[in-house]
Scaffold this active site. Structure first.
Site, PDB file in Angstrom:
ATOM      1  N   ASN A 192       0.759  -1.184  -0.219  1.00 37.43           N
ATOM      2  CA  ASN A 192      -0.034  -0.037  -0.167  1.00 37.43           C
ATOM      3  C   ASN A 192       0.906   1.191   0.025  1.00 37.43           C
ATOM      4  O   ASN A 192       1.513   1.469   0.906  1.00 37.43           O
ATOM      5  CB  ASN A 192      -0.826   0.092   1.068  1.00 37.43           C
ATOM      6  CG  ASN A 192      -1.673   1.161   1.393  1.00 37.43           C
ATOM      7  OD1 ASN A 192      -1.886   2.214   0.463  1.00 37.43           O
ATOM      8  ND2 ASN A 192      -2.482   1.622   2.460  1.00 37.43           N
ATOM      9  N   TRP A 193       0.981   1.945  -1.295  1.00 36.21           N
ATOM     10  CA  TRP A 193       1.879   3.037  -1.232  1.00 36.21           C
ATOM     11  C   TRP A 193       1.301   4.355  -0.639  1.00 36.21           C
ATOM     12  O   TRP A 193       2.023   4.998  -0.140  1.00 36.21           O
ATOM     13  CB  TRP A 193       2.135   3.392  -2.796  1.00 36.21           C
ATOM     14  CG  TRP A 193       2.949   2.262  -3.694  1.00 36.21           C
ATOM     15  CD1 TRP A 193       3.621   1.323  -3.061  1.00 36.21           C
ATOM     16  CD2 TRP A 193       3.417   2.323  -4.848  1.00 36.21           C
ATOM     17  NE1 TRP A 193       4.289   0.348  -3.924  1.00 36.21           N
ATOM     18  CE2 TRP A 193       4.048   1.113  -5.143  1.00 36.21           C
ATOM     19  CE3 TRP A 193       3.111   3.294  -6.116  1.00 36.21           C
ATOM     20  CZ2 TRP A 193       4.645   0.879  -6.338  1.00 36.21           C
ATOM     21  CZ3 TRP A 193       3.784   2.943  -7.073  1.00 36.21           C
ATOM     22  CH2 TRP A 193       4.461   2.033  -7.315  1.00 36.21           C
ATOM     23  N   LYS A 194       0.119   4.165  -0.151  1.00 39.61           N
ATOM     24  CA  LYS A 194      -0.292   5.569   0.321  1.00 39.61           C
ATOM     25  C   LYS A 194      -0.214   6.588  -0.437  1.00 39.61           C
ATOM     26  O   LYS A 194      -0.139   6.404  -1.813  1.00 39.61           O
ATOM     27  CB  LYS A 194      -0.006   5.653   1.539  1.00 39.61           C
ATOM     28  CG  LYS A 194      -0.181   4.380   2.578  1.00 39.61           C
ATOM     29  CD  LYS A 194       0.065   4.753   4.235  1.00 39.61           C
ATOM     30  CE  LYS A 194       0.080   3.330   4.920  1.00 39.61           C
ATOM     31  NZ  LYS A 194      -0.189   3.735   6.369  1.00 39.61           N
ATOM     32  N   HIS A 223      -9.752   1.006   4.632  1.00 39.14           N
ATOM     33  CA  HIS A 223      -8.300   0.983   5.515  1.00 39.14           C
ATOM     34  C   HIS A 223      -8.743   2.183   6.601  1.00 39.14           C
ATOM     35  O   HIS A 223      -9.547   2.753   6.475  1.00 39.14           O
ATOM     36  CB  HIS A 223      -7.253   1.700   4.631  1.00 39.14           C
ATOM     37  CG  HIS A 223      -6.040   1.719   5.201  1.00 39.14           C
ATOM     38  ND1 HIS A 223      -5.651   2.663   6.096  1.00 39.14           N
ATOM     39  CD2 HIS A 223      -5.027   0.918   4.958  1.00 39.14           C
ATOM     40  CE1 HIS A 223      -4.316   2.441   6.443  1.00 39.14           C
ATOM     41  NE2 HIS A 223      -4.054   1.544   5.675  1.00 39.14           N
ATOM     42  N   GLU A 237      -7.136   4.649   7.621  1.00 37.94           N
ATOM     43  CA  GLU A 237      -7.065   5.836   7.517  1.00 37.94           C
ATOM     44  C   GLU A 237      -8.238   6.323   6.858  1.00 37.94           C
ATOM     45  O   GLU A 237      -8.536   7.757   6.932  1.00 37.94           O
ATOM     46  CB  GLU A 237      -5.666   6.126   6.643  1.00 37.94           C
ATOM     47  CG  GLU A 237      -4.455   6.240   7.550  1.00 37.94           C
ATOM     48  CD  GLU A 237      -3.142   5.496   6.722  1.00 37.94           C
ATOM     49  OE1 GLU A 237      -3.385   5.704   5.464  1.00 37.94           O
ATOM     50  OE2 GLU A 237      -2.306   5.111   7.367  1.00 37.94           O
ATOM     51  N   GLU A 240      -5.738  -5.398  10.259  1.00 35.82           N
ATOM     52  CA  GLU A 240      -4.757  -4.142  10.551  1.00 35.82           C
ATOM     53  C   GLU A 240      -5.178  -3.573  11.866  1.00 35.82           C
ATOM     54  O   GLU A 240      -5.841  -2.768  12.108  1.00 35.82           O
ATOM     55  CB  GLU A 240      -4.918  -3.123   9.296  1.00 35.82           C
ATOM     56  CG  GLU A 240      -4.555  -3.779   7.962  1.00 35.82           C
ATOM     57  CD  GLU A 240      -3.692  -2.834   7.222  1.00 35.82           C
ATOM     58  OE1 GLU A 240      -2.766  -2.892   6.845  1.00 35.82           O
ATOM     59  OE2 GLU A 240      -4.554  -1.689   6.861  1.00 35.82           O
ATOM     60  N   GLY A 259       1.967   2.016  10.660  1.00 32.81           N
ATOM     61  CA  GLY A 259       3.030   3.265  10.481  1.00 32.81           C
ATOM     62  C   GLY A 259       3.387   3.558  11.871  1.00 32.81           C
ATOM     63  O   GLY A 259       4.024   4.683  11.985  1.00 32.81           O
ATOM     64  N   SER A 273       2.880  -2.343  10.321  1.00 35.61           N
ATOM     65  CA  SER A 273       4.406  -2.370  10.462  1.00 35.61           C
ATOM     66  C   SER A 273       5.292  -3.444  10.179  1.00 35.61           C
ATOM     67  O   SER A 273       6.121  -3.933  10.876  1.00 35.61           O
ATOM     68  CB  SER A 273       4.791  -1.719  11.944  1.00 35.61           C
ATOM     69  OG  SER A 273       4.314  -0.411  12.139  1.00 35.61           O
ATOM     70  N   GLY A 306       2.555  -1.225   4.315  1.00 34.39           N
ATOM     71  CA  GLY A 306       2.549   0.024   3.862  1.00 34.39           C
ATOM     72  C   GLY A 306       4.306   0.686   3.544  1.00 34.39           C
ATOM     73  O   GLY A 306       4.744   0.368   2.639  1.00 34.39           O
ATOM     74  N   GLY A 307       4.505   1.184   4.708  1.00 39.04           N
ATOM     75  CA  GLY A 307       5.859   1.778   4.530  1.00 39.04           C
ATOM     76  C   GLY A 307       6.885   0.925   3.913  1.00 39.04           C
ATOM     77  O   GLY A 307       7.623   1.423   2.861  1.00 39.04           O
TER      78      GLY A 307
HETATM   79  C1  PEP Z   1      -1.109   0.252   5.601  1.00 41.67           C
HETATM   80  O1  PEP Z   1      -0.561   1.078   5.072  1.00 41.67           O
HETATM   81  O2  PEP Z   1      -1.985  -0.598   5.564  1.00 41.67           O
HETATM   82  C2  PEP Z   1      -0.181  -0.387   6.685  1.00 41.67           C
HETATM   83  C3  PEP Z   1      -0.152  -1.543   7.326  1.00 41.67           C
HETATM   84  O3  PEP Z   1       1.110   0.405   6.698  1.00 41.67           O
HETATM   85  P1  PEP Z   1       2.665   0.103   7.772  1.00 41.67           P
HETATM   86  O4  PEP Z   1       3.021  -1.144   6.964  1.00 41.67           O
HETATM   87  O5  PEP Z   1       3.470   1.147   7.312  1.00 41.67           O
HETATM   88  O6  PEP Z   1       2.367   0.034   9.108  1.00 41.67           O
END
Ligand code: PEP
Length: 251
Positions: free
Chosen positions: A9-11, A95, A97, A167, A173, A212, A233-234
């Site tokens: 997930n590049w956000k 998600h 967010e 999640e 994050g 994470s 994500g990251g």
């Molecule tokens: C996400 O964006 O769904 C996510 C899990 O981010 P991260 O891996 O950065 O926690």
């Protein structure tokens, strides 16, 4: 036996130039993922770039949200059919967010899930509790109610052709990952809830863990019985790290 799936997930990150470098890095090492299915979900403007660069490759792609409406006067929105025009296979729905920052309710999330499926996309339904809810012992109740909201609208068999991502909000994050045991407990509860609704789909449903995930934590998480890969994500923005996570799923 369920196959593994790892989704990046590049956000709201990227540029044409940066994406091109990242995708070239992923394609150069994608063999490390073996039989694991790998996809990236990019911001809408880059879907054409993904389609052009990935169409003839093993990498799949998708979007991070969609409109619940098929078409009409919804300025700024993007429909499921439009995502299909750009070759998307997946779309992330619900998600945390989106739920928190854009006020998406369980009802909106369910409508988006339905819209995605109606257009032939695979929705990746995100569920998870906040830290306050976990501390209050409400994790399983919260996750169950998020699933129930979708089942109520989309029907008992709605998870055929879908993916669920657990999640925990406190892990997204933050650098704080759920322990394998914490994640497995919730994944097993998710599968049990789906089994109540549809005994046939529960054993084959892919349930991803997100929060994470790093190469260093992925192996132990993905070894859990009900964890079928990750939503990342990251770490998905760094080709080598993301490939190492995919490799960890290939065991
Ligand atoms: C996400 O964006 O769904 C996510 C899990 O981010 P991260 O891996 O950065 O926690």
């Amino acid at each position: 036996m369920r196959s593994k799936l790892v989704v990046g997930n590049w956000k709201m990150h990227g540029s044409l130039a940066a994406n091109s470098e990242l995708l070239k890095g992923l394609l150069a090492g994608i063999a490390r993922a073996g039989s694991v299915d790998v996809a990236v979900c990019a911001p809408f403007p880059y879907l054409a770039q993904l389609q052009a660069m990935l169409a003839a490759t093993p990498l799949r792609w998708g979007a991070q949200s969609l409109s619940e409406h098929a078409s009409g006067a919804y300025t700024g929105e993007v429909s499921a059919a439009m995502l299909g025009d750009f070759g998307c296979r997946f779309v992330i729905v619900g998600h945390s967010e989106r739920r928190t920052l854009y006020c998406e309710t369980d009802a909106t999330v369910a409508a988006k899930f339905v819209a995605a499926k109606a257009a032939g996309l695979i929705p990746i339904l995100c569920v998870g509790e906040t830290l306050a809810q976990r501390d209050a012992g409400e994790t399983l109740r919260v996750v169950r109610s998020q699933l129930d909201a979708v089942i109520a609208v989309a029907g008992a068999d709605c998870f055929a052709g879908a993916v669920v991502a657990y999640e925990p909000v406190w892990a997204i994050g933050t650098g704080r990952t759920a322990t394998p045991a914490q994640a497995q407990e919730v994944h097993a509860a998710i599968r049990a809830r789906i089994a109540e609704a549809d005994a046939a789909v529960a054993p084959v449903l892919q349930i991803l863990y997100g929060g994470s995930v790093k190469a260093s934590s992925a192996g132990e998480l993905f070894a859990q019985q009900d964890i079928d890969g990750g939503l990342v994500g990251g770490a998905s923005l760094v080709a080598d790290e993301f490939l190492a996570i995919c490799q960890a799923a290939n065991r």
